[in-house]
Design a protein around this motif. Structure first.
Motif, PDB file in Angstrom:
ATOM      1  N   HIS A 108       1.841   1.768  -1.437  1.00 50.43           N
ATOM      2  CA  HIS A 108       0.759   1.423  -0.518  1.00 50.43           C
ATOM      3  C   HIS A 108       0.163   2.701   0.064  1.00 50.43           C
ATOM      4  O   HIS A 108       0.877   3.684   0.274  1.00 50.43           O
ATOM      5  N   THR A 111       2.063   4.042   2.889  1.00 48.39           N
ATOM      6  CA  THR A 111       3.326   4.659   2.488  1.00 48.39           C
ATOM      7  C   THR A 111       3.070   6.060   1.930  1.00 48.39           C
ATOM      8  O   THR A 111       3.807   7.004   2.222  1.00 48.39           O
ATOM      9  N   TRP A 342      -3.554  -4.253   5.744  1.00 48.42           N
ATOM     10  CA  TRP A 342      -2.477  -5.245   5.656  1.00 48.42           C
ATOM     11  C   TRP A 342      -2.951  -6.602   5.165  1.00 48.42           C
ATOM     12  O   TRP A 342      -2.259  -7.596   5.318  1.00 48.42           O
ATOM     13  N   ASN A 344      -3.564  -7.177   1.979  1.00 40.82           N
ATOM     14  CA  ASN A 344      -3.028  -7.341   0.619  1.00 40.82           C
ATOM     15  C   ASN A 344      -4.063  -7.673  -0.442  1.00 40.82           C
ATOM     16  O   ASN A 344      -3.798  -8.465  -1.334  1.00 40.82           O
ATOM     17  N   LEU A 349      -6.235  -2.082  -2.499  1.00 41.37           N
ATOM     18  CA  LEU A 349      -5.012  -1.298  -2.699  1.00 41.37           C
ATOM     19  C   LEU A 349      -5.061  -0.461  -3.972  1.00 41.37           C
ATOM     20  O   LEU A 349      -4.530   0.643  -4.025  1.00 41.37           O
TER      21      LEU A 349
END
Ligand code: PHE
Length: 352
Positions: A108, A111, A342, A344, A349
């Motif tokens: 992600h 991350t 967030w 998704n 992404l």
């Protein structure tokens, strides 16, 4: 008798020629070389022949037997290689066909940013300290110098857990990573109460605030806290470390500045801006024409907070800072809406 053997041989070979399966070959073997086949019958009757006839007939019968066996073997081989050939043709693997693509996952974007931040601080000697997401009011606020009803709490509307046992110390989802400062200090001072060693850590993790969700604010987001405690740590250590961090993270030429601010758990407190890397400080829509981007909050650890962590504020000083990796990623990649992080959505992404 010899003519009969010739006939047996000829019939058998003729019968063999058109056969195409293993079962047919087996049936042929039983019929022509089996115990009650005409050829074998000749063998059983050899004894009844005259002495003069016997050797020639016997020799010829053996010859026929050898020939039939050889023919059977040869035929068997042909059938097997035919079968192999057929299998090779019908079951051929077309290696030129492109394979089915397996979807490959990735880290992600947050991350990735967290790891980048951890790498930069890791190079500067900071370790990672993990702290809990669910906290007591005491750690999230009180020990950080936010007494109950302190106005600074208004900035951090919280999610409380229903059924908390102690009404003066309710349980909540942490609103920032700062309570980890107390956990880290207490863990070390519990082990070394008289002469606790210095601390240099970062504390990454998810935080939660009861916010109106909008393009600029989410109810969950990550933070990276930093804490350094030791002897004679000064504000210039804070400035030097964070300016160096900004250069390592955003580019060697990036300038930074500190503005006075307020946090209950640091004194003095500051906010750090970095020069806008989109326009190089000229002023653009990303930096709202100011030339600067707000990056983090920081300050010298308040003496009361040091004390709450078990460090004697007369002997130790320290600095702390807190930043939002989403914000850093948002600025870096010019992402317009914080809700993308967030929600998704693979279309978002997969761009990182
Ligand atoms: N915890 C503060 C916040 O969430 C940030 C901060 C951390 C400020 C450490 C100073 C020192 O806004």
């Amino acid at each position: 008798m010899l003519a009969k053997l010739d006939q047996i041989e000829q019939d058998a070979l003729e019968a063999l020629a058109p056969l195409t399966t293993e079962e047919q070959l087996e049936a042929w073997r039983v019929a022509n070389l089996g115990r009650s086949s005409p050829l074998m019958v000749v063998f059983t009757h050899l004894g009844q022949l005259s002495k003069e006839e016997r050797p020639a007939i016997g020799r010829r019968a053996n010859e026929v037997k050898g020939e039939l066996e050889a023919a059977l073997n040869a035929k068997n081989e042909v059938l097997q290689s035919d079968a192999l050939q057929r299998a090779l043709e019908t079951e051929r693997l077309d290696v030129t066909l492109p394979g089915r693509e397996l979807p490959v996952g990735r880290l992600h974007i947050v991350t990735q940013t967290l790891r980048e931040i951890a790498r930069v601080f890791g190079d500067m000697g900071f370790q990672i300290y993990r702290s809990r997401d669910v906290e007591y009011d005491e750690y999230n606020f009180q020990l950080l110098n936010f007494p109950p009803n302190h106005p600074a709490r208004d900035m951090q509307d919280s999610f409380y857990i229903e059924g908390s046992v102690d009404p003066d110390n309710p349980i909540l989802l942490r609103t920032h990573t700062s309570p980890g400062q107390i956990h880290a200090m207490r863990e070390i001072t519990a082990q070394y109460p008289h002469d606790p060693p210095p601390i240099r850590i970062i504390l990454p993790g998810m935080c939660y605030r009861y916010e109106q969700i909008s393009a600029r604010s989410e109810v969950q987001f990550t933070q990276v806290e930093g804490l350094a405690v030791g002897h004679s740590i000064t504000f210039s250590d804070l400035k030097g470390t964070l300016s160096d961090f900004a250069r390592r993270m955003f580019g060697q030429s990036v300038r930074s500045r500190f503005r006075a601010s307020h946090f209950p758990f640091t004194e003095p407190s500051a906010e750090m801006d970095i020069e806008c890397f989109v326009c190089g400080g000229e002023g653009c829509s990303v930096c709202k024409q100011t030339g600067w981007l707000e990056l983090l909050g920081c300050g010298m650890v308040h003496p009361t907070v040091l004390l709450n962590g078990g460090y004697d504020p007369h002997k130790y000083t320290g600095y702390a800072f807190g930043m939002g990796p989403e914000r850093a990623a948002l600025l870096r990649h010019r992402i317009e809406d914080i809700r993308y992080f967030w929600s998704n959505d693979l279309r978002f992404l997969e761009q990182f």
